[in-house]
Design an enzyme around this catalytic site. Structure first.
Site, PDB file in Angstrom:
ATOM      1  CG  ASP A  75     -22.425  -8.322   7.748  1.00  0.00           C
ATOM      2  OD1 ASP A  75     -22.011  -7.268   8.285  1.00  0.00           O
ATOM      3  OD2 ASP A  75     -23.206  -8.332   6.787  1.00  0.00           O
ATOM      4  CB  THR A  95     -24.356 -12.070  -7.582  1.00  0.00           C
ATOM      5  OG1 THR A  95     -24.565 -12.272  -6.169  1.00  0.00           O
ATOM      6  CG2 THR A  95     -24.465 -13.398  -8.303  1.00  0.00           C
ATOM      7  CB  SER A  96     -21.266  -8.449  -4.517  1.00  0.00           C
ATOM      8  OG  SER A  96     -22.122  -9.221  -3.700  1.00  0.00           O
ATOM      9  NE  ARG A  97     -21.205  -2.367  -7.449  1.00  0.00           N
ATOM     10  CZ  ARG A  97     -22.487  -2.618  -7.653  1.00  0.00           C
ATOM     11  NH1 ARG A  97     -22.868  -3.857  -7.963  1.00  0.00           N
ATOM     12  NH2 ARG A  97     -23.391  -1.669  -7.544  1.00  0.00           N
ATOM     13  CG  ASP A 129     -24.459 -11.178 -12.673  1.00  0.00           C
ATOM     14  OD1 ASP A 129     -24.730 -11.497 -13.849  1.00  0.00           O
ATOM     15  OD2 ASP A 129     -24.988 -10.209 -12.084  1.00  0.00           O
ATOM     16  CD  GLU A 132     -19.499  -5.018 -14.115  1.00  0.00           C
ATOM     17  OE1 GLU A 132     -20.573  -4.409 -14.167  1.00  0.00           O
ATOM     18  OE2 GLU A 132     -19.345  -6.050 -13.440  1.00  0.00           O
ATOM     19  CG  HIS A 183     -23.760  -6.134 -13.396  1.00  0.00           C
ATOM     20  ND1 HIS A 183     -22.704  -5.410 -12.907  1.00  0.00           N
ATOM     21  CD2 HIS A 183     -24.743  -6.001 -12.468  1.00  0.00           C
ATOM     22  CE1 HIS A 183     -23.028  -4.873 -11.745  1.00  0.00           C
ATOM     23  NE2 HIS A 183     -24.258  -5.221 -11.458  1.00  0.00           N
TER      24      HIS A 183
END
Length: 332
Positions: free
Chosen positions: A174, A233-235, A259, A264, A296
């Site tokens: 991070d 699962t973010s963007r 996801d 999308e 999503h």
């Protein structure tokens, strides 16, 4: 306030109407997404409420401003679909839902990992067809595997804690590491290159920014372990889809769980079961037996939908009453 909701589904209306009894805003729901050509629908409204695939670019914001819109209320955490500079110049405030249910997303990432590993989706289909064979259903023990976490906001920290709890060695990257979280002993921050090289499982929990766009690219993939498991699962824009397809073909990526998807907006949240899918990349992805795609839905729990409605409508009420906007999105 009079609020125009875009990209709404039946479940949006259900939860918003339930919570709105406490706020008494005048809500109008449109199924269509927001873009330049549909901005006219917001005529005579004071605010618009949008979701992840609505397009609040400069042109759209200019049209909204001309129609008297003073507030953009995002009913999601991400804001990469809003031109914040244009909004600021036009005097339009932008608010969001920063944390609706981080557990929902973190748990969905775990569900994708376990499904891909133990191939329960394949076993389910087999058994329903009378096939009780165990051929090609071999998985691996999660305990002792190294899990790399990109992004340690609320979702990333919950996911890291879950993986630590089942016996994984968790490392994280991070740009703004949380030293207190690291001191709790559930995660160790390392440079990004070490994440690529050491992870058996890699899970993305970071926002989409110009710096993070296509962070999963050919160069990064080349540094990863063979047969690595990648979960997003973010963007969708965090992943270069064509690079991932190539890596799947040659076995570099052993498992892929998505996801979200970079294109999308033309697919997700719609029933296209009777149509020919025009997107060649996602069509190719769906041919791989080691790829799991969900539309999503990581956020989609009753808890999350209630929290989204409560925070969204409170944001609107705070704006109407001239209160401090604690969830305002500003240019950093």
């Amino acid at each position: 306030m009079k609020v125009a909701f875009f990209s709404t589904k039946a479940y949006d209306k259900e939860f918003m109407n339930r919570v709105n009894k406490q706020h008494e805003h005048k809500l109008t729901y449109f199924d269509t997404s927001l873009e330049v050509s549909t901005a006219i629908l917001a005529h005579d409204y004071e605010a618009v409420c949008i979701f992840v695939n609505d397009k609040a670019n400069k042109g759209t914001l200019q049209k909204l401003h001309q129609q008297g819109i003073r507030l953009i209320a995002l009913r999601c955490a991400g804001f990469n679909n809003v031109d914040l500079k244009a909004a600021e110049e036009l005097g339009i405030k932008v608010v969001r839902v920063p944390a609706y249910s981080p557990y929902a997303v973190a748990e969905h990432a775990l569900a994708m990992i376990l499904t891909l590993n133990r191939k329960t989706h394949i076993a389910y289909d087999r058994v329903r067809n009378g096939n009780f064979s165990l051929d090609r259903l071999m998985g691996f023990d999660m305990r002792g595997k190294t899990v790399g976490v990109i992004g340690t906001g609320k979702i990333g920290q919950i996911f890291a804690s879950i993986m630590h709890g089942i016996g994984c060695h968790v490392i994280a990257f991070d740009p703004y590491p949380d030293q207190e979280f690291e001191q709790e002993g559930r995660v160790k921050y390392v440079p990004l290159d070490e994440i690529w090289k050491a992870s058996d499982i890699l899970s993305l929990h970071c926002p989409l920014t110009p710096d993070s766009h296509y962070m999963i690219n050919e160069e990064a993939i080349d540094k990863m372990k063979d047969k690595v498991m990648l979960i997003n699962t973010s963007r969708g824009g965090l992943v270069d889809t064509k690079a991932v397809i190539k890596a799947l073909k040659y076995g570099k990526i052993g498992y892929l769980g998505l996801d979200v998807y970079e294109q999308e907006e033309n697919l997700f949240f719609q029933d296209l079961s009777g149509h020919i899918i025009q997107d060649d990349d996602i069509s190719r992805l769906m041919t791989f037996p080691n790829v799991l795609i969900t539309s999503h839905q990581a956020f989609f729990t009753e808890n999350a939908m209630t929290n989204i409605a409560e925070t969204t409508l409170q944001n609107i009420s705070d704006f109407e009453e001239g209160k401090d906007l604690k969830n305002e999105v500003k240019i950093s």
